[in-house]
Design an enzyme around this catalytic site. Sequence first.
Site, PDB file in Angstrom:
ATOM      1  N   GLU A   1       0.828  -1.209   0.000  1.00 13.29           N
ATOM      2  CA  GLU A   1       0.000   0.000   0.000  1.00 13.29           C
ATOM      3  C   GLU A   1       0.861   1.257   0.000  1.00 13.29           C
ATOM      4  O   GLU A   1       0.671   2.164  -0.815  1.00 13.29           O
ATOM      5  CB  GLU A   1      -0.918  -0.012   1.218  1.00 13.29           C
ATOM      6  CG  GLU A   1      -1.808   1.225   1.345  1.00 13.29           C
ATOM      7  CD  GLU A   1      -2.908   1.245   0.310  1.00 13.29           C
ATOM      8  OE1 GLU A   1      -2.764   2.000  -0.675  1.00 13.29           O
ATOM      9  OE2 GLU A   1      -3.887   0.516   0.472  1.00 13.29           O
TER      10      GLU A   1
ATOM     11  N   ASP B   1       1.259   3.970  -3.087  1.00  9.80           N
ATOM     12  CA  ASP B   1       0.851   5.365  -2.943  1.00  9.80           C
ATOM     13  C   ASP B   1       1.971   6.332  -3.296  1.00  9.80           C
ATOM     14  O   ASP B   1       1.767   7.289  -4.053  1.00  9.80           O
ATOM     15  CB  ASP B   1       0.373   5.616  -1.512  1.00  9.80           C
ATOM     16  CG  ASP B   1      -0.905   4.863  -1.171  1.00  9.80           C
ATOM     17  OD1 ASP B   1      -1.566   4.393  -2.110  1.00  9.80           O
ATOM     18  OD2 ASP B   1      -1.236   4.751   0.020  1.00  9.80           O
TER      19      ASP B   1
ATOM     20  N   SER C   1      -7.201   2.351  -3.927  1.00  8.36           N
ATOM     21  CA  SER C   1      -5.887   2.733  -3.419  1.00  8.36           C
ATOM     22  C   SER C   1      -4.971   3.157  -4.566  1.00  8.36           C
ATOM     23  O   SER C   1      -4.022   3.908  -4.351  1.00  8.36           O
ATOM     24  CB  SER C   1      -5.241   1.557  -2.684  1.00  8.36           C
ATOM     25  OG  SER C   1      -5.911   1.248  -1.501  1.00  8.36           O
TER      26      SER C   1
ATOM     27  N   ASP D   1     -16.538  12.108 -18.517  1.00 10.29           N
ATOM     28  CA  ASP D   1     -17.728  11.463 -17.955  1.00 10.29           C
ATOM     29  C   ASP D   1     -17.715   9.968 -18.283  1.00 10.29           C
ATOM     30  O   ASP D   1     -17.574   9.577 -19.442  1.00 10.29           O
ATOM     31  CB  ASP D   1     -18.981  12.126 -18.529  1.00 10.29           C
ATOM     32  CG  ASP D   1     -20.238  11.758 -17.767  1.00 10.29           C
ATOM     33  OD1 ASP D   1     -20.126  11.122 -16.702  1.00 10.29           O
ATOM     34  OD2 ASP D   1     -21.335  12.126 -18.234  1.00 10.29           O
TER      35      ASP D   1
END
Length: 585
Positions: free
Chosen positions: A289, A293, A500, A542
């Site tokens: 993680e 990041d 994440s 979109d």
Amino acid sequence: MHYLRLSVLCALTVITTPLESAATPFPPNWNHMHTKHRWNVIPGKWESIGQPPVGTTIDFSIALKPHREHALTDTIHEVSNPNHLKYGAYLSKDQVAKLVAPHPYTLKLVETWLRHHGVSPSNVSTSHGGNWLTVTGVAVSTANELLGASYQLYRYAGTNETILRTVGYALPAALHVHVQTVAPTTYFGSPLTPRKRARGHRGRAAAALSARDGLVTPAILRSLYNSVTYQPAAMEQNRIGVTGFHGQYVSDEDLEKFMRHFRSDANDPNFLVIDINDSGYDPNKPGWEANLDIQYTQGMAWPTPHVFYSIGGLAEEFIPDSFTPVNTNEPYLGWLDTMIRQEDIPQTISTSYGGDEQTFPPDYAKSVCELFGQLGARGVSILFASGDEGVGGGDCKKNDGSGVVEFQPIFPATCPWVTSVGGTMGRPEVAAPLSSGGFSNVFKRPDYQTDAVLGFFQQLGNQHSGLYNASSRGHPDVAAQAIDFVIFLDDELKLVDGTSCSTPVVAGIISLLNDYQLSMNRPVLGFLNPWLYSTASQGFNDITSGSNPGCGTDGFSAVPGWDPVTGLGTPDFQRLLERLPIPTN
């Protein structure tokens, strides 16, 4: 490659008038207790393992209600609304402290209550402005009397995770209008929260990766989101922060290899490490993680300076010993206390952690959310992953013992003062099925979101009626790619899925926009959502295909306009650059 490290211990500093001089003219009946919060059953997979050892003490925090109830909310709207004359006039630490300060009588009343139970004023300290109190070294037996509680040791099934909690607590009736929450009390975060594992997380060898098409790297993302040509120019002013909870550490060697492979133009990527609450930061024990990041915020925003917050607290591998028999930390509070006490904070912060909203006591969630609001009032853009379970994982039953099924929104992503990031996949992009989204059961729908959400409801009709709260805050706000991200971990290439992944990508884009604002001598974007849902809404791609199944349903569908799967869509940096707000004051 190099990094710097600072250590921060969360010890609150007394800056208000000493509480020992406080007194109330007519002391209330402290035995007249009213329930503040109680679970009908022990939450989740926790099980009681009995009373804590004799002599165990607990430190707890008390959130006090502000004297001016709406002052913070009103101020955030003023400084964050591009159409307001005060847009961009962000507050200092001390100015925010004044906004949230409680009435002096509140402090006196709470001190009298604590003293009545034998808590010495020397064990009580206040945060700036006195919005929170911390009480240290309280015997568990005293805490039980103070809070009408029954603290016990609880263990998460199949783990060594041991915490000290109570399934319910109360306060004297006279304090209910003065105290918002007390922690730790009834918050049972599982070993997977505040971080929720990305569904489909998997590691593969480099040879297997080379045979795959459609993998995500910084080059793909910078091209897809139209930021390749931008060169940061305000590195001396701009910073981006990344959080790491639960023993998630960054390997600087992995980062160097990642950047060498995927951002070959980047020289000497580095970051400052701030250690909070003795996290035990160890770059030799990297987590997927944390590596993910920092590698993708760097991949998107280099050479913008980075800060990595290594945060101690409720940890997956907490093992009790004779000195520390139980874990009583609240990781969000520890990190936020540190942030709020700083004069200088990174303008953009990426956080890829969260848990089912229903596992957070409502008053606790509101108090934590207001702390995010304090940062927003100071010009900080806070982004949270929306979660990785579609509209809900597991059986989606309410944890009140009723057996009722409902969609499960994710906190802190549901906090109206943060920007929630969902997930997409493929080129052209469609909604990633794992992208958590829906509607809060705690927070009302903010005004900035009204038109967008009502537009979605017109398309939704009666589908899923009764499974969600139609009058509340919807999330996510925006989205980005979330599947098949390539990272380095322990010197090997791996693949990772989840929001994440999408959150640091969007955070990197926002940091680049902040860089441009600073280079033009304009204020940074601060709390993003009022701008996102107004002039910036046309700066997103979109997403109109895909859905986020869960709870035995197909979930919500991505539709034209905002939806609770991909929000407003994915960012186009150049189009957003053209829509950046210019203050009129």
